[in-house]
Design a protein around this motif. Structure first.
Motif, PDB file in Angstrom:
ATOM      1  N   LYS A 216       0.831  -1.198   0.000  1.00  0.00           N
ATOM      2  CA  LYS A 216       0.000   0.000   0.000  1.00  0.00           C
ATOM      3  C   LYS A 216       0.868   1.251   0.000  1.00  0.00           C
ATOM      4  CE  LYS A 216      -3.943   2.072   2.399  1.00  0.00           C
ATOM      5  NZ  LYS A 216      -4.864   1.962   3.561  1.00  0.00           N
ATOM      6  N   LYS A 218       1.023   5.719  -1.672  1.00  0.00           N
ATOM      7  CA  LYS A 218       0.259   6.894  -2.082  1.00  0.00           C
ATOM      8  C   LYS A 218       0.258   7.118  -3.596  1.00  0.00           C
ATOM      9  CE  LYS A 218       1.158   9.326   2.274  1.00  0.00           C
ATOM     10  NZ  LYS A 218       1.723  10.540   2.901  1.00  0.00           N
ATOM     11  N   ARG A 221      -3.211   2.740  -7.249  1.00  0.00           N
ATOM     12  CA  ARG A 221      -4.588   2.511  -6.834  1.00  0.00           C
ATOM     13  C   ARG A 221      -4.903   1.019  -6.835  1.00  0.00           C
ATOM     14  NH1 ARG A 221      -8.312   2.727 -10.900  1.00  0.00           N
ATOM     15  NH2 ARG A 221      -6.932   4.214 -11.963  1.00  0.00           N
ATOM     16  N   ASN A 244      -2.130   1.497 -12.631  1.00  0.00           N
ATOM     17  CA  ASN A 244      -3.266   2.345 -12.266  1.00  0.00           C
ATOM     18  C   ASN A 244      -2.872   3.262 -11.114  1.00  0.00           C
ATOM     19  OD1 ASN A 244      -5.146   1.225 -14.134  1.00  0.00           O
ATOM     20  ND2 ASN A 244      -5.315  -0.576 -12.810  1.00  0.00           N
ATOM     21  N   PHE A 246      -3.753   6.868  -8.690  1.00  0.00           N
ATOM     22  CA  PHE A 246      -4.953   7.444  -8.066  1.00  0.00           C
ATOM     23  C   PHE A 246      -5.660   8.384  -9.033  1.00  0.00           C
ATOM     24  CE2 PHE A 246      -2.994   5.946  -4.155  1.00  0.00           C
ATOM     25  CZ  PHE A 246      -4.107   5.457  -3.485  1.00  0.00           C
TER      26      PHE A 246
END
Length: 262
Positions: A216, A218, A221, A244, A246
């Motif tokens: 995970k 930032k 996505r 992909n 965000f």
């Protein structure tokens, strides 16, 4: 590093780090002198060029033949406004063991610089990293790391994948693999997603599809934000990688290939 620079660098790296554990084929699907050229894009914007090159002659370490493999990534056009990337990852990869004996990185991303070499001792389960100054002239630091066993580096992992018999995998099959990168051991879960015929600059090709599980963060996505398409022919080359984000997606597409074995 700014966001655009960091995303471009991460995509180029993730495209390479795809090892697996299925039964191996006897012959290598690549040979000396192979060169693969890619374009990195975001929407309509072409951000960077990437190149994967196997040296034309073998590298000898203790009289054992190795492949010397280099990967280059360089921003172009408007992308350089946000931060120039000019990276080189490399591996000296044993033909006998299919493991890296050495790896190296020369990173130029905006004002950031990093030059390192890593020497692997798989029998002793050790890795020794040498860090050099900004101009890559003087040795500044040496660190030793314990390894959990045999590991791949960020470049060798992809070429190891290409030596495997991908035709025997079942959709949904997954494995956990270990790699050493940037002072850490990574456990990557790789999912086989099936097969697909896609259009490329080399024509329509049948491909295998993979999705690595990404920790995970930032930038990306979803749990499996990166998809990799590898040809079903004897060469097993990557023709497309999609990440992909965000906001939108980043694509890496094969533009040309030469020096292929088959």
């Amino acid at each position: 590093m700014n966001v655009i620079t960091k995303i471009t660098s991460l995509l180029l790296a993730l495209a390479l780090f795809q090892p697996s554990l299925w039964a191996q084929e006897k012959n290598f699907p690549f040979t000396y002198g192979e060169e693969l050229n890619f374009e990195v894009s975001y929407g309509w914007f072409n951000l960077a060029d990437a190149k994967m090159v196997i040296a034309k002659n073998p590298e000898k370490i203790e009289d054992k033949e190795h492949f010397k493999i280099d990967v280059y990534g360089k921003t172009k056009g408007a992308a350089t406004i946000f931060g120039r990337v000019n990276d080189n990852w490399g591996t000296i990869w044993s033909k006998e063991t299919k493991l890296p004996s050495r790896s190296y990185r020369h990173i130029e991303e905006g004002r950031y610089r990093k030059h390192e070499k890593v020497y692997f001792d798989h029998q002793e389960k050790k890795a020794v990293m040498e860090l050099y100054d900004r101009e890559n002239k003087n040795l500044e630091k040496v660190q030793e790391f314990d390894l959990p066993g045999s590991v791949q580096d960020i470049v060798s992992g992809f070429y190891y994948l290409r030596t495997l018999d991908l035709s025997k995998m079942n959709k949904g099959q997954s494995v956990n693999i270990k790699g050493f990168f940037d002072k850490e051991i990574y456990n990557i879960k790789l999912i086989y997603e099936g097969q697909e015929k896609i259009k490329t600059d080399l024509g329509e090709v049948d491909t295998y599809i993979f999705s690595p599980q990404i920790p995970k963060n930032k930038l990306f996505r979803g749990e499996y934000p990166v998809t990799v398409w590898v040809t079903q022919d004897q060469n097993k080359i990557p023709v497309k990688i999609k990440a992909n984000l965000f906001l939108g997606s980043l694509n890496l597409d094969l533009k040309s290939a030469k020096g292929l074995r088959y």
